[in-house]
Design an enzyme around this catalytic site. Sequence first.
Site, short mmCIF file in Angstrom:
data_model
loop_
_atom_site.label_atom_id
_atom_site.label_comp_id
_atom_site.label_asym_id
_atom_site.label_seq_id
_atom_site.Cartn_x
_atom_site.Cartn_y
_atom_site.Cartn_z
CD1 TRP A 9 -1.66 1.62 -5.99
CD2 TRP A 9 -2.17 3.25 -4.56
NE1 TRP A 9 -2.70 2.31 -6.52
CE2 TRP A 9 -3.04 3.33 -5.66
CE3 TRP A 9 -2.31 4.18 -3.53
CZ2 TRP A 9 -4.04 4.28 -5.76
CZ3 TRP A 9 -3.31 5.15 -3.64
CH2 TRP A 9 -4.16 5.19 -4.74
CG HIS A 10 -0.14 5.97 -0.74
ND1 HIS A 10 -0.51 4.74 -0.25
CD2 HIS A 10 -1.18 6.78 -0.53
CE1 HIS A 10 -1.74 4.84 0.24
NE2 HIS A 10 -2.17 6.06 0.08
N GLY A 11 3.42 5.99 -3.79
CA GLY A 11 4.45 6.74 -4.49
C GLY A 11 5.67 5.86 -4.66
N GLY A 69 0.84 -1.21 0.00
CA GLY A 69 0.00 0.00 0.00
C GLY A 69 0.87 1.25 0.00
N GLY A 70 1.96 1.18 0.76
CA GLY A 70 2.89 2.32 0.80
C GLY A 70 3.47 2.57 -0.58
#
Lengths: 631, 438
Positions: free
Chosen positions: A417-419, A414-415
């Site tokens: 995915w954010h950048g 998820g991390g």
Amino acid sequence: MDFLSHIFAFDADSPLLFTQFYFWGFFALVFALFALILSGQQSAISNQRMHLRNVYLMFVSWFFYYKTSGLFLLILLFVTLSDWLIARGIKNSELRIKKFWLCLSIIIDLGLLAYFKYAYFFTNMINDLFGTGFRVFDVFAYVGNGFAETGRFSVDTIVLPVGISFYIFQVISYTADVYRGRIQPVRNILDFGFYVSFFPQLVAGPIVRAEEFIPQLYKPYHLSRRAFGIAVFWILNGLAKKIIMSDYLAVNLIDRVFDNPLLFSGFENLFALFAYSLQVYADFSGYTDIAIGIAMLMGFYLPMNFNSPYKSQNPQEFWRRWHMSLGRWLKTYLYIPLGGNRKIGFGTYFWLSVIALVSAALTGWWIWILVPFAVFMVGVFVWDKIISHRSSVISNQQKLLYSNLNSFITQVMGGLWHGASWNFIIWGGINGIGMIINKIWRETGWHLRFGAMTLLTAGLCVLDYTTNLPAWRLFAVWAAIVWIGTAIRYIYFLCEGADNKFTKAIGTAWAILQTFTFITFTRLFFRSSSNLDPASANEVAWSTAKNMVNQIGGAWNSAIIPDFLWEYRWVVAMFVAGMIIHWLPTNWKRRYRLWFAKMPLWLMVIAVCIAIVVIYQFVTADMQPFIYFQF
Amino acid sequence: MRPYKVLLFFACVLACLAALCLVLPGRVAFAGTEVRWPTLAEVMGSTEHGTEGIELLDTLDTLERLDTLETLETADTVVPEKPKPVVPPKVVVDSTMDSRIFLQSFYASLSQTGERRVRVLHYGDSQIEEDRMTMQIRETLQKRYGGQGVGLMPLAQTIPTRTTRQELQMNGKIITPQNGPKRYLVYGPKRDQRKDGLYGVMGQVAIMADSLVSGSEDIIAVCKPQMESAHYERWKIFADSTIYYETNGDTVHLSGKGAVYGLSQESDTGVIVDNIPMRGCLGLVFTKMDSTQLATFYAEENVKLIIMQFGGNAIPFNEQPSTIKSIVKGLRDQVRYVQRCAPEASILFIGPSDMIRKKDGEWQTYPMVPYMDKLLRKMALEENIAYFSLYNWMGGSGSMLRWQEAGLAGSDGVHFYRNGAKKAGNAVVEWILGEIKN
């Protein structure tokens, strides 16, 4: 002619953003034609009209995307076509072929995402690891130039298409749902195209799952009077959040502190960090509130994306309330396939190993990370085999272990995915670890909790005393605060005090504050500087975090707090107001939302106008001048 | 609700807002505050982008200039072999003249760098904190004229620089600078100032044995170089004679009672460039510093160039030309005072960069920046000192916005990012060496 080209041509400097006047002009025109298509008696509106509506909105969405991203529209069209075809292929095949199609779809979709979003990141990683000097090469630009390195497009840079992370996840959810038989493949590619590109949620979510959205395509337009009021409310609410709580706070305080933490004292840094927590929320949730409102006006219902996340009492709950559509996506398509709390399999071991390898490469502590990791993994494997051998029922401890390992992986991904940079991976990792610690904490008795907390606090205080490093000071103070709370609760437990309404309320407030503080500190790693190249973005993100910690833990300087609060009174007032509104009880919020929605239409027109005038005051507010308090 | 009704609702809202545009004249006083609302012309204007092309050209122009600088930086430029002839003492001032003729004394000294140390002091406000801009000036001068070491740093470094990060230990324990010896700052709040004016050359002094921690003091400052080029282990300590010190590698061990004015890593020959940032300072502080102390340092240390980079802190809080005028008058007094203390040194004044703020929803240059820049240049020429206009070099009004967009400057509209500071620092040193014009 110029006027027409402004309206229809792509201009990288003026994308269609919900907060701009131009967007609302665009939307008014779109809606006028939309109303025309659906004009006539409700009962008389045929399937054909509905179909026309869908096709119309799809073209509008494509235009919207073109205005925002230019020729990247082709990527959107390509994934639309490929997943539509693949889903059809899946429907009529036997299991093995089905699997092949699913894999192909995932390879294409994730491949595109990896190429556009992570090319720099992987190139940098490889260069760092092996000392090579690879550079990214934009193959699409190469093809666009007619197989030439020079021409209209630059081959040396890869630009990230707007919203690609969102729509790629949407098409994956569609193909996966078709594969699992949860939905039937969409017959008409135009309908599918509409689902993928529906403009309100195209660039920043919510991520809509096929099974929730596609059935809506075949339903006639329906908007109750109350739903209309709610939709208007969401739009205004979103605009206010975005412009007042996000942009205003950012411009007047947060950005300048994050840009140059050393110019500010520890207190100012801490305040800016908390304000940033509010800003991130207001920015993102404000945008999706507007998206939900706009979609609703057109008769489409998008899922809720934020449910007052800072009301959460633990990190796990936070992730159920924050960016809910992503959380649900990751749960359905990553956490559960990994085994959820039912099992750990190849996927779990594989991804954990990847994470361990990457962390070792990142820190250079190969032995210190890989050896304990290998011991831990072997331990887990053996323990799991022994327990499973003894009983076929999954024990609670097993569930705890499985869910912790799998949710850790989910958090790190998820991390990412954010950048595409290390700081986001670190951010995901910290969140994962926080969640695990909290889960274990909740399973622990009061004696152990108090003992562990005392040991931890004492250890950190000793570390702080001996090293005198700001980071340890910060942790020591934090631990001491948690220790005080734990001690009070522990004494209450020893005195066999019973829970009543009052103690429960205090407990809840304490849990909320602790969770908010934890999440706020993870935000140290959440900020990226988008206008820098990835290598220096990493360096800047890291040095910002380091400097902020140094200031918060070192140069605290309480003497200047009153001056700061006075000079920044408007910023402080907005932050406090934002937090109070955020923490209002849910039924209060529902009540005032309904009160707004039910207001007579003429009154609503006036209310909307007043709200817009107020918001406009913040758009045009003069900037807080620069003031130094610390020398 | 039927779609046409929704449309009607929208139309009503738009009509009301448009009516407001017609009725309200832009700004109205309401309940003690000013309420703003755009006129219809402004709304229409906001959707047009007629000026964008021009702005883009400007950006390209600036960026191109910046690129040229980058090339200059890497190219092997010929070192001026002979210093230019010294000009007669009084010069007839012409507003278009090249003010570098006032740097003759500095140019002349560059021929001595083989035998002795030539010192350049860079005083400035927060724009030069963390060794920004100074670093590039130092790098270039040292590359061409020799010299090593980052120069002066305070005993207790509150802000780590790009080149050196300091760790302070007192009685064997690491402490934060705030918990170290009491610091007095000529540019700080009243409580941090001292009456006798003995701040030393950096405008800040640390008094040992007067600290918050009681007992005998034994201070160790470890200065960790942050880049290879900053690694240099020869020290010079500026302190009272009652302070004893030993140096070892990147560590300085101090004991005794008294004032410490600065620790310096420096070679005996070549150019030493000292970064002396004074946060929040208008530059009106030199006259508060003891003239004998300054004059002694300037003479003994062979200070040949003093760069004063101030003015930016006057901008955000003053909108009256008269105030700016009186501030520049104050700065003139400072320049004269420094000239008296350092009669042998050339002085270069660097004016404020372009500074922008958000007003009425638009980013715009503070109205007083160009005015101040003009006044400062005039003042400099009249005082026979050199002047570098950072504002003009950046591209004039509104250039800060383009710098921000290019990722060269921060969101506060005032401070450069590291890469921006690098460009600016390079520009200043190239200009001093006669390679670009301003």
